[in-house]
Write a protein that holds these residues in place. Sequence first.
Motif, PDB file in Angstrom:
ATOM      1  N   ASP A 100       0.843  -1.180   0.000  1.00 60.58           N
ATOM      2  CA  ASP A 100       0.000   0.000   0.000  1.00 60.58           C
ATOM      3  C   ASP A 100       0.891   1.246   0.000  1.00 60.58           C
ATOM      4  O   ASP A 100       1.790   1.366   0.832  1.00 60.58           O
ATOM      5  CB  ASP A 100      -0.907  -0.002   1.236  1.00 60.58           C
ATOM      6  CG  ASP A 100      -1.922   1.123   1.215  1.00 60.58           C
ATOM      7  OD1 ASP A 100      -1.516   2.284   1.447  1.00 60.58           O
ATOM      8  OD2 ASP A 100      -3.113   0.845   0.992  1.00 60.58           O
ATOM      9  N   GLN A 101       0.654   2.165  -0.926  1.00 63.56           N
ATOM     10  CA  GLN A 101       1.516   3.343  -1.052  1.00 63.56           C
ATOM     11  C   GLN A 101       1.432   4.255   0.161  1.00 63.56           C
ATOM     12  O   GLN A 101       2.371   4.986   0.454  1.00 63.56           O
ATOM     13  CB  GLN A 101       1.133   4.133  -2.306  1.00 63.56           C
ATOM     14  CG  GLN A 101       1.553   3.466  -3.605  1.00 63.56           C
ATOM     15  CD  GLN A 101       1.373   4.376  -4.803  1.00 63.56           C
ATOM     16  OE1 GLN A 101       0.436   5.176  -4.859  1.00 63.56           O
ATOM     17  NE2 GLN A 101       2.266   4.254  -5.771  1.00 63.56           N
ATOM     18  N   VAL A 102       0.329   4.208   0.891  1.00 65.58           N
ATOM     19  CA  VAL A 102       0.140   5.089   2.039  1.00 65.58           C
ATOM     20  C   VAL A 102       0.671   4.453   3.315  1.00 65.58           C
ATOM     21  O   VAL A 102       1.484   5.043   4.035  1.00 65.58           O
ATOM     22  CB  VAL A 102      -1.345   5.461   2.204  1.00 65.58           C
ATOM     23  CG1 VAL A 102      -1.541   6.321   3.455  1.00 65.58           C
ATOM     24  CG2 VAL A 102      -1.851   6.193   0.963  1.00 65.58           C
ATOM     25  N   THR A 103       0.242   3.222   3.623  1.00 64.96           N
ATOM     26  CA  THR A 103       0.603   2.577   4.884  1.00 64.96           C
ATOM     27  C   THR A 103       1.922   1.826   4.825  1.00 64.96           C
ATOM     28  O   THR A 103       2.555   1.596   5.849  1.00 64.96           O
ATOM     29  CB  THR A 103      -0.498   1.593   5.316  1.00 64.96           C
ATOM     30  OG1 THR A 103      -0.541   0.490   4.381  1.00 64.96           O
ATOM     31  CG2 THR A 103      -1.856   2.282   5.347  1.00 64.96           C
ATOM     32  N   GLY A 104       2.329   1.416   3.637  1.00 62.00           N
ATOM     33  CA  GLY A 104       3.539   0.614   3.503  1.00 62.00           C
ATOM     34  C   GLY A 104       3.339  -0.854   3.799  1.00 62.00           C
ATOM     35  O   GLY A 104       4.273  -1.659   3.671  1.00 62.00           O
TER      36      GLY A 104
END
Length: 472
Positions: free
Chosen positions: A403-407
């Motif tokens: 996920d690009q936001v949470t990693g």
Amino acid sequence: MNQPVSRTMGQQFGRRSWAEPWKIKMVEPLTVTTREERQKALEEAGYNTFLLRSEDVYIDLLTDSGTSAMSDRQWAGMMLGDEAYAGSRNFYHLETAIQTYYGYKYVVPTHQGRGAENLLSQAAIRLGDHVPGNMYFTTTRFHQEHAGATFHDVIIDEAHDTASLHPFKGNIDLDKLQRLIDQVGADKIPYVCLAVTVNMAGGQPVSMANARAVRELTARYGIKIYLDATRAVENALFIQEREEGYSDKSLAEILREFCSYSDGATMSGKKDHLVNIGGWLATNDRELFEEARNLVVVYEGLHTYGGMAGRDMEAMAIGIEESVNVDYMRSRIGQVRYLGDLLDQWGIPFMKPVGGHAIFLDARAFYPQLEQDQFPAQTLAAELYLDSGIRAMERGIVSAGRDQVTGDHHRPKLELTRLTIPRRVYTQAHMDVVAESLKAVYEARESTRGLRMVYEPKYLRFFQARFERLPG
């Protein structure tokens, strides 16, 4: 020509056996290695089948992308390559073939499918947009997200169930699509991405009725539809076989009607078009075409070659015509079904019904003792290579990325290992070898240990990630 069935099925029901509708003119020797040699090669590759040398592979089922065998007509066409930098006559042959069989007005050639995905994403997407699609594909979603969009999976729930026998598991769920439109607004959805067939769902098809219904829904909001048409001809055969009203229509007719419910398409010619390189973006939108034609000069090459040689465009134009031959397409999917029949007899778990281009093994069912973070699909691909030198690939948590936001890892419901069958390359005897190797791997499943990731690249990690075996 009779509908292809497996030899075992033919014997069981008293039906005639079938053979491939081509004969072999040239052979390429294959390397048979020892288990010790394969163990060494696997360790050097970090248990990632993408990092194996092809010379160390016996039967290569990594992908059907660019691995097809071209016909004598295509090879003859290669000799007619017009390598002019601008205005190659082969481009105009290709353009005419796409307009004839797919029905779109404007064509931009690219070096392969992801080049077309990049052009469409750059031309159509704005920061903060949302792109719904019937399950993600790795490079497609990357280009959409890289351009500033968020991808939303709106495929029907049956697509995530490996045991479901729904005939069109690639269909878009209209309620899911409507909810997304209501949630984000139609002006934030540049297009619906409709893949045919759906690779990550096991090569599952989309029905004509669903394509028509999606068109009707999106038309009310002015939302466009772009196909990932990479295997659209395979999809057409499933419609011919399974959907009422299409059994007497040709593949070409079905393909043309299906495309009529969309505004354009991206294409990797390395699949249905039976060539080793090349792709295209096609559209009916003049404004988007002009933008893409400008961008192709930046990213790919001039608008009349787009990263392809003239000879490759000629081979692709011929391959488009050959791809809609029903005898060829029945044999192509028939070979995949033959392998599926063998695995089914031995109780080996895989995505059902059999899709168009590959068998997708259910790695969760293979290795219930492995957590998803122990990469069961990657493990299964490694075990198959170790047993026999057959190269498959992972389509699970590694391919899903982060996920690009949470990693955090994306955690797909499906944890699959793909056995992708190249077109016109292998015989039924090769499929027998594959099935018997899988039987041996399945019988040893309880003692199999998983993997851990020791190197993770920033983008599209499944191509270059490295692993090591978990301790016993």
